[in-house]
Design an enzyme around this catalytic site. Structure first.
Site, short mmCIF file in Angstrom:
data_model
loop_
_atom_site.label_atom_id
_atom_site.label_comp_id
_atom_site.label_asym_id
_atom_site.label_seq_id
_atom_site.Cartn_x
_atom_site.Cartn_y
_atom_site.Cartn_z
N CYS A 1 33.52 41.54 77.31
CA CYS A 1 32.23 41.32 76.65
C CYS A 1 31.32 40.46 77.53
CB CYS A 1 32.42 40.70 75.27
SG CYS A 1 33.14 41.88 74.10
N GLU B 1 30.93 41.83 69.98
CA GLU B 1 29.81 41.57 70.90
C GLU B 1 29.33 42.87 71.54
OE1 GLU B 1 32.74 40.18 70.68
OE2 GLU B 1 32.79 38.15 71.50
N1 THU Z 1 37.65 40.40 69.44
C1 THU Z 1 36.28 40.51 69.41
O1 THU Z 1 35.73 41.33 68.65
N2 THU Z 1 35.55 39.72 70.20
C2 THU Z 1 36.08 38.76 71.02
O2 THU Z 1 35.35 38.17 71.80
C3 THU Z 1 37.50 38.45 70.95
C4 THU Z 1 38.35 39.49 70.32
C5 THU Z 1 38.44 41.24 68.54
C6 THU Z 1 39.19 42.35 69.19
C7 THU Z 1 40.28 42.60 68.18
O3 THU Z 1 39.79 43.47 67.17
C8 THU Z 1 40.55 41.25 67.54
O4 THU Z 1 39.41 40.45 67.88
C9 THU Z 1 41.80 40.57 68.02
O5 THU Z 1 41.86 40.57 69.40
#
Ligand code: THU
Length: 136
Positions: free
Chosen positions: A93, A55
């Site tokens: 985020c 995000e």
């Molecule tokens: N992650 C995201 O990219 N967005 C979210 O809203 C939740 C978590 C990613 C961070 C990390 O690379 C992986 O998901 C596991 O936490």
């Protein structure tokens, strides 16, 4: 583009997630008020906290090109790139969304497929928030 098409765009971006550590792919598609769409993926790092969520990648792509007004964001994610449940945005985020988006009208769409999604306002996901107006 329809919401269904934007969801498909996010699903298509999942392959670009850089997730050698968690294997949890996340992709976002951020729709600007001017109609442009910015995709983003999570980009992990061997020093784990340096990871950037999907995000925020989408927001920072848009803002760094001068675009700061947004309608909605679609988020998809799952282990090994298989989307089997809704992927809800993390707290950091949500706070980044709060910086640029109207709490009552900006929508966060978490999707399992183009025909299976849930929609929330930012106010629902981040109540009693701190934002830019608090610093004037
Ligand atoms: N992650 C995201 O990219 N967005 C979210 O809203 C939740 C978590 C990613 C961070 C990390 O690379 C992986 O998901 C596991 O936490």
């Amino acid at each position: 583009m329809t919401v269904e098409q934007v969801i498909q765009k996010a699903i298509d971006a999942l392959e670009y997630s850089y997730v050698p550590y968690s294997k949890f792919h996340v992709a976002a598609a951020l729709v600007a008020k001017n109609g442009d769409i910015y995709t983003g993926v999570n980009v992990e790092n061997a020093a784990y906290p340096a990871t950037n969520c999907a995000e925020r990648t989408a927001f920072f792509k848009a803002v760094s090109e001068g675009v700061k007004e947004f309608e909605y964001i679609v988020i998809v994610g799952g282990m090994n790139g298989k989307v089997s449940s809704y992927c809800s945005p993390c707290g950091i985020c949500r706070q980044v969304m709060r910086e640029f988006c109207d709490k009552e009208t900006f929508r966060v769409i978490i999707a399992k497929s183009p025909s299976d999604y849930k929609e929330f306002t930012l106010e629902e996901l981040l109540p009693l928030s701190f934002g830019p107006e608090d610093l004037v």
